[in-house]
Design a protein around this motif. Structure first.
Motif, PDB file in Angstrom:
ATOM      1  N   SER A 176     -45.343   0.641 -30.773  1.00 49.04           N
ATOM      2  CA  SER A 176     -45.131  -0.514 -29.897  1.00 49.04           C
ATOM      3  C   SER A 176     -43.789  -1.171 -30.192  1.00 49.04           C
ATOM      4  O   SER A 176     -43.063  -1.573 -29.272  1.00 49.04           O
ATOM      5  N   TYR A 177     -43.470  -1.269 -31.464  1.00 51.14           N
ATOM      6  CA  TYR A 177     -42.191  -1.839 -31.899  1.00 51.14           C
ATOM      7  C   TYR A 177     -41.028  -1.032 -31.336  1.00 51.14           C
ATOM      8  O   TYR A 177     -40.041  -1.584 -30.833  1.00 51.14           O
ATOM      9  N   SER A 187     -36.619  -0.400 -27.519  1.00 53.76           N
ATOM     10  CA  SER A 187     -35.894   0.422 -26.553  1.00 53.76           C
ATOM     11  C   SER A 187     -35.750  -0.302 -25.220  1.00 53.76           C
ATOM     12  O   SER A 187     -34.668  -0.309 -24.607  1.00 53.76           O
ATOM     13  N   TYR A 188     -36.836  -0.915 -24.785  1.00 52.41           N
ATOM     14  CA  TYR A 188     -36.811  -1.659 -23.517  1.00 52.41           C
ATOM     15  C   TYR A 188     -35.834  -2.830 -23.600  1.00 52.41           C
ATOM     16  O   TYR A 188     -35.027  -3.054 -22.677  1.00 52.41           O
ATOM     17  N   GLY A 218     -33.289  -3.119 -25.626  1.00 50.54           N
ATOM     18  CA  GLY A 218     -31.924  -2.601 -25.700  1.00 50.54           C
ATOM     19  C   GLY A 218     -31.388  -2.209 -24.342  1.00 50.54           C
ATOM     20  O   GLY A 218     -30.228  -2.474 -24.013  1.00 50.54           O
ATOM     21  N   LEU A 219     -32.221  -1.569 -23.526  1.00 44.68           N
ATOM     22  CA  LEU A 219     -31.785  -1.184 -22.183  1.00 44.68           C
ATOM     23  C   LEU A 219     -31.494  -2.408 -21.318  1.00 44.68           C
ATOM     24  O   LEU A 219     -30.574  -2.386 -20.489  1.00 44.68           O
ATOM     25  N   LEU A 220     -32.260  -3.477 -21.494  1.00 44.83           N
ATOM     26  CA  LEU A 220     -31.985  -4.710 -20.741  1.00 44.83           C
ATOM     27  C   LEU A 220     -30.636  -5.311 -21.121  1.00 44.83           C
ATOM     28  O   LEU A 220     -29.905  -5.815 -20.262  1.00 44.83           O
ATOM     29  N   LEU A 221     -30.297  -5.245 -22.403  1.00 44.05           N
ATOM     30  CA  LEU A 221     -29.026  -5.814 -22.860  1.00 44.05           C
ATOM     31  C   LEU A 221     -27.822  -5.035 -22.359  1.00 44.05           C
ATOM     32  O   LEU A 221     -26.706  -5.568 -22.329  1.00 44.05           O
ATOM     33  N   GLY A 251     -27.502  -4.072 -27.645  1.00 49.56           N
ATOM     34  CA  GLY A 251     -28.520  -3.229 -27.024  1.00 49.56           C
ATOM     35  C   GLY A 251     -28.481  -1.810 -27.563  1.00 49.56           C
ATOM     36  O   GLY A 251     -29.527  -1.181 -27.783  1.00 49.56           O
ATOM     37  N   LEU A 252     -27.264  -1.293 -27.790  1.00 47.51           N
ATOM     38  CA  LEU A 252     -27.130   0.049 -28.353  1.00 47.51           C
ATOM     39  C   LEU A 252     -27.720   0.106 -29.765  1.00 47.51           C
ATOM     40  O   LEU A 252     -28.359   1.095 -30.141  1.00 47.51           O
ATOM     41  N   PHE A 253     -27.544  -0.969 -30.526  1.00 50.87           N
ATOM     42  CA  PHE A 253     -28.126  -1.035 -31.870  1.00 50.87           C
ATOM     43  C   PHE A 253     -29.652  -0.996 -31.803  1.00 50.87           C
ATOM     44  O   PHE A 253     -30.295  -0.254 -32.543  1.00 50.87           O
ATOM     45  N   PHE A 254     -30.229  -1.797 -30.899  1.00 54.37           N
ATOM     46  CA  PHE A 254     -31.683  -1.821 -30.766  1.00 54.37           C
ATOM     47  C   PHE A 254     -32.218  -0.455 -30.336  1.00 54.37           C
ATOM     48  O   PHE A 254     -33.266   0.000 -30.829  1.00 54.37           O
ATOM     49  N   LEU A 255     -31.506   0.201 -29.425  1.00 55.85           N
ATOM     50  CA  LEU A 255     -31.978   1.470 -28.896  1.00 55.85           C
ATOM     51  C   LEU A 255     -31.834   2.601 -29.910  1.00 55.85           C
ATOM     52  O   LEU A 255     -32.786   3.352 -30.159  1.00 55.85           O
ATOM     53  N   VAL A 256     -30.637   2.714 -30.522  1.00 57.69           N
ATOM     54  CA  VAL A 256     -30.330   3.857 -31.387  1.00 57.69           C
ATOM     55  C   VAL A 256     -30.894   3.675 -32.795  1.00 57.69           C
ATOM     56  O   VAL A 256     -31.365   4.636 -33.410  1.00 57.69           O
ATOM     57  N   CYS A 257     -30.854   2.459 -33.324  1.00 60.26           N
ATOM     58  CA  CYS A 257     -31.258   2.230 -34.717  1.00 60.26           C
ATOM     59  C   CYS A 257     -32.726   1.835 -34.879  1.00 60.26           C
ATOM     60  O   CYS A 257     -33.263   1.948 -35.984  1.00 60.26           O
ATOM     61  N   ILE A 258     -33.351   1.345 -33.812  1.00 59.63           N
ATOM     62  CA  ILE A 258     -34.740   0.897 -33.935  1.00 59.63           C
ATOM     63  C   ILE A 258     -35.663   1.634 -32.972  1.00 59.63           C
ATOM     64  O   ILE A 258     -36.659   2.244 -33.391  1.00 59.63           O
TER      65      ILE A 258
END
Length: 343
Positions: A25-26, A31-32, A34-37, A48-55
């Motif tokens: 869920s996290y 990912s969601y 990050g895509l919004l950012l 957003g790239l950090f949230f998507l790629v690193c988390i």
């Protein structure tokens, strides 16, 4: 009571399942988000790239690989460790299996039925391994495998081999194989999901802030303003603690995994004693303790919590037992003789 030694593992499996669901869920939310950012300017694109790629992606990837490791344990071990599988449906086929292989498969089937397992596990022999050992893997009681090495079959008597295989069936009946897989995956998940993003920030950005705080603390200290200097030094200390947090967490989770591994060995010994006899299980342990043991270099750490015995020196000290995945042989024999886990 049927599977009476499985209660503790049920709690472990429940907690680890919640942990996996939480991580998934996290990852989906990260990912969601990050895509919004991505749609909110250049600076937000980097965040957003950090949230998507690193988390987000690592979290989802970890959950998927954990599921694969969990449900594909049996075929994975067959392919990786050169295991000869004995098909129970073809065990009486003329010329296909040796008499020893036929006996082993038949004896495991009898022991599994005596323990009340819903399905007889796959029986395998690990070839080219002269170390007398055995282990069990599997996702459920209905989908599991017990493996004996060629060294175990050659160097132990039939009664002792049967006791060892009953011990491995005990791991399956007690859900040890399920709990061990999830506990091992939890360590990887904690390090990958929780600490990798934190270390990226703390190390690559926080170290410059820490150096500035250290320099400021030294300057204020030389000027005699210890109130401000102490505040900066505390900030540096917090940075050091954040850098050490992954190592401390890994150490604690490893201790938990080792404790669980030691605890489950006693219960598996008890199952073996019930299915065969206390004397047979004690005899097998004594024989294993006296025979030489040379752990293979490949997957040594991964296999340490699976084998029925590991290389263990007779050390003294209060905390020496913390680094071992198995209790000493003499402790296991004492527990069997006193019937601690047989009640």
């Amino acid at each position: 009571m049927k599977f009476r030694n499985a209660k503790g593992n049920l709690a472990v499996i429940f907690l680890m399942t919640l942990f996996c669901l939480s991580v998934f869920s996290y990852g989906v939310y990260a990912s969601y988000y990050g895509l919004l950012l991505f749609q909110q300017g250049a600076f937000n694109f980097i965040i957003g790239l950090f949230f998507l790629v690193c988390i987000g992606i690592p979290s989802i990837y970890w959950v998927l690989t954990t599921m694969y490791r969990y449900f594909a344990a049996v075929p994975s071990y067959v392919n990786q460790r050169k295991i000869r599988v004995i098909n129970p449906l073809l065990v009486h086929e003329k010329g296909l299996y040796s008499e020893t292989e036929k006996w082993l498969c038949t004896r495991v089937k009898e022991l599994a039925q005596a323990e009340g397992l819903p399905k007889t596990p796959v029986v395998g022999i690990e070839l080219c391994d002269d170390n007398p050992n055995a282990y069990a893997v599997g996702a459920t009681r209905s989908y599991a495998m017990v493996v004996a090495t060629t060294g175990l079959i050659k160097q132990l008597s039939h009664r002792e081999v049967a006791a060892v295989m009953a011990h491995e069936l005990g791991h399956i009946a007690n859900l040890d194989t399920m709990a061990k897989t999830l506990l091992s995956a939890a360590l990887d998940g904690v390090m990958l999901i929780l600490f990798t993003p934190m270390l990226l920030i703390v190390w690559y950005f926080g170290r410059f802030v820490a150096l500035l705080m250290l320099a400021a603390g030294v300057i204020y200290g030389l000027m005699g303003n210890w109130q401000h200097a102490t505040g900066f030094f505390v900030g540096v200390l917090v940075w050091i603690l954040l850098m050490m947090l992954p190592m401390i967490t890994k150490f604690l989770v490893t201790l938990l995994t080792f404790w669980h591994s030691r605890w489950r060995e006693y219960h598996a010994d008890a199952v073996a004693a019930r299915l065969t006899s206390v004397d047979d299980m004690v005899s097998a342990l004594v024989r294993l303790d006296r025979l030489p043991f040379e752990p293979p270099k490949k997957n040594k750490e991964q296999m340490a919590t699976l084998w029925i015995r590991v290389a263990m020196t007779q050390e003294t000290g209060v905390f020496h037992w913390l680094k071992h995945t198995h209790p000493p042989i003499h402790k296991r024999i004492e527990a069997l003789r006193r019937g601690f886990y047989l009640r």
